[in-house]
Design a protein around this motif. Structure first.
Motif, PDB file in Angstrom:
ATOM      1  N   ASN A   1       0.852  -1.939   0.135  1.00 35.13           N
ATOM      2  CA  ASN A   1      -0.477  -0.339   0.234  1.00 35.13           C
ATOM      3  C   ASN A   1       0.888   0.736  -0.063  1.00 35.13           C
ATOM      4  OD1 ASN A   1       1.094   0.211   2.236  1.00 35.13           O
ATOM      5  ND2 ASN A   1      -0.680   0.568   3.886  1.00 35.13           N
ATOM      6  N   GLY A   2       2.206   1.067  -0.266  1.00 28.28           N
ATOM      7  CA  GLY A   2       3.495   2.559  -0.330  1.00 28.28           C
ATOM      8  C   GLY A   2       4.137   3.013   1.104  1.00 28.28           C
ATOM      9  N   GLY A   3       3.477   1.718   2.132  1.00 29.74           N
ATOM     10  CA  GLY A   3       3.769   2.151   3.476  1.00 29.74           C
ATOM     11  C   GLY A   3       4.582   1.751   3.969  1.00 29.74           C
ATOM     12  N   LEU A   4       5.676   1.746   4.816  1.00 33.83           N
ATOM     13  CA  LEU A   4       6.759   1.685   5.372  1.00 33.83           C
ATOM     14  C   LEU A   4       7.380   0.836   6.612  1.00 33.83           C
ATOM     15  CD1 LEU A   4       9.247   4.485   4.031  1.00 33.83           C
ATOM     16  CD2 LEU A   4       8.231   2.460   2.579  1.00 33.83           C
ATOM     17  N   ILE A   5       7.536   0.379   6.850  1.00 36.39           N
ATOM     18  CA  ILE A   5       8.303  -0.305   7.800  1.00 36.39           C
ATOM     19  C   ILE A   5       9.888   0.180   7.940  1.00 36.39           C
ATOM     20  CG2 ILE A   5       8.667  -2.343  10.090  1.00 36.39           C
ATOM     21  CD1 ILE A   5       6.132  -3.743   8.361  1.00 36.39           C
ATOM     22  N   ARG A   6      10.208   0.651   9.226  1.00 32.28           N
ATOM     23  CA  ARG A   6      11.843   0.816   9.563  1.00 32.28           C
ATOM     24  C   ARG A   6      12.196   0.560  10.711  1.00 32.28           C
ATOM     25  NH1 ARG A   6      11.811   5.731   6.188  1.00 32.28           N
ATOM     26  NH2 ARG A   6      10.572   7.061   6.074  1.00 32.28           N
ATOM     27  N   LEU A   7      13.413  -0.452  10.269  1.00 26.46           N
ATOM     28  CA  LEU A   7      13.416  -1.533  11.319  1.00 26.46           C
ATOM     29  C   LEU A   7      14.719  -0.878  12.048  1.00 26.46           C
ATOM     30  CD1 LEU A   7      13.185  -5.093   9.195  1.00 26.46           C
ATOM     31  CD2 LEU A   7      11.945  -4.342  11.570  1.00 26.46           C
ATOM     32  N   GLY A   8      15.235  -0.121  11.672  1.00 24.52           N
ATOM     33  CA  GLY A   8      16.609  -0.186  12.031  1.00 24.52           C
ATOM     34  C   GLY A   8      17.691  -0.916  11.732  1.00 24.52           C
ATOM     35  N   ARG A   9      18.860  -1.032  12.274  1.00 18.52           N
ATOM     36  CA  ARG A   9      20.467  -1.740  12.176  1.00 18.52           C
ATOM     37  C   ARG A   9      20.443  -2.528  13.172  1.00 18.52           C
ATOM     38  NH1 ARG A   9      25.401   2.916  12.560  1.00 18.52           N
ATOM     39  NH2 ARG A   9      23.120   3.672  14.510  1.00 18.52           N
ATOM     40  N   GLN A  10      19.636  -2.670  14.307  1.00 17.05           N
ATOM     41  CA  GLN A  10      20.429  -3.558  15.257  1.00 17.05           C
ATOM     42  C   GLN A  10      17.961  -4.322  15.708  1.00 17.05           C
ATOM     43  OE1 GLN A  10      21.664  -1.170  18.628  1.00 17.05           O
ATOM     44  NE2 GLN A  10      24.186  -0.998  17.154  1.00 17.05           N
ATOM     45  N   ASP A  11      18.692  -5.109  16.095  1.00 14.27           N
ATOM     46  CA  ASP A  11      17.653  -6.054  17.073  1.00 14.27           C
ATOM     47  C   ASP A  11      16.487  -6.027  16.119  1.00 14.27           C
ATOM     48  OD1 ASP A  11      19.101  -6.414  19.232  1.00 14.27           O
ATOM     49  OD2 ASP A  11      18.697  -4.406  19.888  1.00 14.27           O
ATOM     50  N   THR A  12      16.388  -6.292  14.575  1.00 18.63           N
ATOM     51  CA  THR A  12      15.412  -5.767  13.729  1.00 18.63           C
ATOM     52  C   THR A  12      14.379  -7.251  14.052  1.00 18.63           C
ATOM     53  OG1 THR A  12      17.161  -6.954  12.127  1.00 18.63           O
ATOM     54  CG2 THR A  12      16.909  -4.377  12.050  1.00 18.63           C
TER      55      THR A  12
END
Length: 233
Positions: free
Chosen positions: A176-187
């Motif tokens: 749907n164009g949305g994003l999930i930002r996981l970052g770098r650590q503890d993903t």
């Protein structure tokens, strides 16, 4: 003396005959190739590209043509994953082509196959997942994409892309164009926490997810469209 002279004449005759055969072979090789047969499941390769790769290597006839050079010329084509070439008596070559099967787009102008090998055709097919990452990260990004897609599918979140940026932070792209930002650590832990909470989030009044920011130590933040998205900091 007569014996030595005869041997010298015979040797000269063999050398002269060999030279004549070599010049005749170069001008008109015996057993010229009349047919080149291609087989394989080909969806993207064009006949003119295959012919252009093969024709310059056929001058030696059936026996003199370099099948290794023919194979290498074919495998230099972007859509050819593997080629094999076989001589068929008296005047043909059989060429078997294994065409690349793209499973994702890589960056702006390349594709990935199932072995995470990057290839760059002139045109890119539509509808493939979009992956991106630093050089030499294709295998890692593809593997992580497949893992994340499988984890989110049971909660009906459809993943169509994944990006690993230069700082090694992960961003998941949804259908749907949305994003999930996981970052770098503890993903893994962050994603597991999000998945566990998602059934409760789904019970909220119907809205379309814009950004799920999972880069918090004990929770996550959600933005809904048309709310303004946050920068990845």
């Amino acid at each position: 003396m007569i014996g030595r002279l005869s041997l010298g004449v015979m040797l000269f005759g063999l050398l002269a005959g060999g030279y004549w055969l070599s010049t005749q072979w170069a001008e008109s090789p015996p057993l010229p190739i009349q047919t080149v047969r291609f087989d394989g499941e080909l969806a993207h390769l064009r006949q003119e590209d295959l012919r252009a790769a093969v024709l310059p290597n056929l001058g030696g006839g059936l026996l003199g043509s370099d099948v290794l050079s023919i194979r290498q010329s074919l495998e230099a084509l972007a859509w050819v994953q593997q080629a094999s070439v076989r001589r068929v008596w008296p005047d043909a070559l059989e060429v078997h082509i294994v065409e690349q099967r793209p499973i994702a787009q890589w960056g702006e102008g390349a594709l990935l196959n199932a072995q995470a090998r990057v290839f760059r055709p002139r045109r890119l097919p539509e509808g493939l997942p979009a992956l991106a990452g630093p050089p030499s990260s294709a295998e890692r990004v593809l593997t992580r994409f497949q893992e994340i897609r499988a984890l989110l599918q049971p909660v009906d979140i459809q993943v169509i892309g994944l990006k690993l940026d230069e700082r090694r932070a992960w961003t998941v792209v949804l259908d749907n164009g949305g994003l999930i930002r996981l970052g770098r650590q503890d993903t893994e832990e962050r994603l597991a926490r999000f998945i566990a909470a998602w059934p409760q989030v789904e019970d909220l009044p119907e809205q379309m997810l814009s950004v799920a920011d999972l880069r918090y130590p004990n929770g996550f933040a959600l933005l809904w469209q048309p709310e303004e998205t946050v920068d990845d900091t």
